[in-house]
Enzyme design. Structure first.
Site, PDB file in Angstrom:
ATOM      1  N   ASP A  35       0.819  -1.210   0.000  1.00 19.59           N
ATOM      2  CA  ASP A  35       0.000   0.000   0.000  1.00 19.59           C
ATOM      3  C   ASP A  35       0.856   1.264   0.000  1.00 19.59           C
ATOM      4  O   ASP A  35       1.979   1.267   0.511  1.00 19.59           O
ATOM      5  CB  ASP A  35      -0.886   0.030   1.249  1.00 19.59           C
ATOM      6  CG  ASP A  35      -1.974  -1.030   1.249  1.00 19.59           C
ATOM      7  OD1 ASP A  35      -2.030  -1.835   0.296  1.00 19.59           O
ATOM      8  OD2 ASP A  35      -2.759  -1.059   2.209  1.00 19.59           O
ATOM      9  N   HIS A 185       3.710  -2.200   3.194  1.00 19.72           N
ATOM     10  CA  HIS A 185       3.652  -0.830   2.693  1.00 19.72           C
ATOM     11  C   HIS A 185       4.979  -0.472   2.016  1.00 19.72           C
ATOM     12  O   HIS A 185       6.030  -0.582   2.651  1.00 19.72           O
ATOM     13  CB  HIS A 185       3.387   0.157   3.831  1.00 19.72           C
ATOM     14  CG  HIS A 185       2.035   0.000   4.450  1.00 19.72           C
ATOM     15  ND1 HIS A 185       1.747  -1.010   5.342  1.00 19.72           N
ATOM     16  CD2 HIS A 185       0.892   0.718   4.282  1.00 19.72           C
ATOM     17  CE1 HIS A 185       0.478  -0.906   5.714  1.00 19.72           C
ATOM     18  NE2 HIS A 185      -0.060   0.124   5.087  1.00 19.72           N
TER      19      HIS A 185
END
Length: 216
Positions: A35, A185
């Protein structure tokens, strides 16, 4: 430290069964997701680690980052990873009016689609709400637009600077199973943990017979 699920509970999955929490299969496939990118240097590093293990992943991109770093975004596509929408400005759905939220998601979709069309005709219809926070009305409207709402089965918590790298790794390897969707992430905030955890996760998955696939 705020509470968050590392292993998503079966009750939560049942309560929100219209979202995708995992992808059960008989192929021992798991689904790594990243992400908040694309992020210079960090996303390139992430792609290199994936390539070493012939692993495919899904990148939930922030539209503003796609706009700022189009060549890096193009590299993700060229290396045959999947792309998902993570809103244009990383909005918290719980704190955002539905009309504003959908408009922001559409803005991200336009940016992603414009870049993808320069490389291939595959259009992204995967959506992950930032922070995992989305109102039911927002989700309904996105699904009416053809999106799958992709959540997760395992949260690495690489974004949490208060945990050790070893704890972050254990969050993944002690909870992963066939079909798991795992969250990482490719961001500045998460890189301290990601740099340690991702190579070790990929090696663990390889040694235990897992295959890393993109979400389609």
């Amino acid at each position: 430290m705020k509470f968050y699920w590392i292993k998503t509970s079966a009750l939560l999955k049942k309560m929100f069964s219209n979202y995708v929490w995992d992808i059960p299969n008989n192929e021992n496939s798991v689904y790594l997701t990243f992400d908040d990118g694309p992020t210079p240097e960090i996303t390139q590093w992430t792609l290199l680690q994936l390539k070493k293990y012939n692993a495919k992943a899904t990148f939930f991109c922030i539209g503003n980052n796609v706009e700022k770093h189009p060549e890096l975004f193009n590299t993700i596509i060229q290396e045959d990873h999947a792309i998902g929408n993570h809103t244009y400005n990383h909005l918290n759905g719980w704190k955002t009016e539905t009309e504003t939220y959908i408009k922001n998601a559409k803005q991200c979709e336009i940016r992603i689609s414009n870049q993808q069309s320069e490389i291939n005709n595959r259009k992204s219809k995967l959506f992950r709400p930032p922070y995992g926070k989305i109102k039911s009305k927002q989700a309904k409207k996105l699904m009416e637009l053809g999106y799958k709402i992709i959540m997760w089965d395992v949260l690495s918590a690489d974004f949490d600077s208060s945990i050790t790298r070893e704890k972050c790794l254990n969050n993944v390897i002690s909870n992963v199973q066939s079909g798991s969707i795992i969250v990482f992430h490719d961001s500045v905030k998460g890189f301290k943990n990601l740099e340690y955890v991702l190579p070790k996760t990929l090696e663990f998955l390889k040694q235990n017979g897992y295959k890393c696939e993109a979400i389609l």
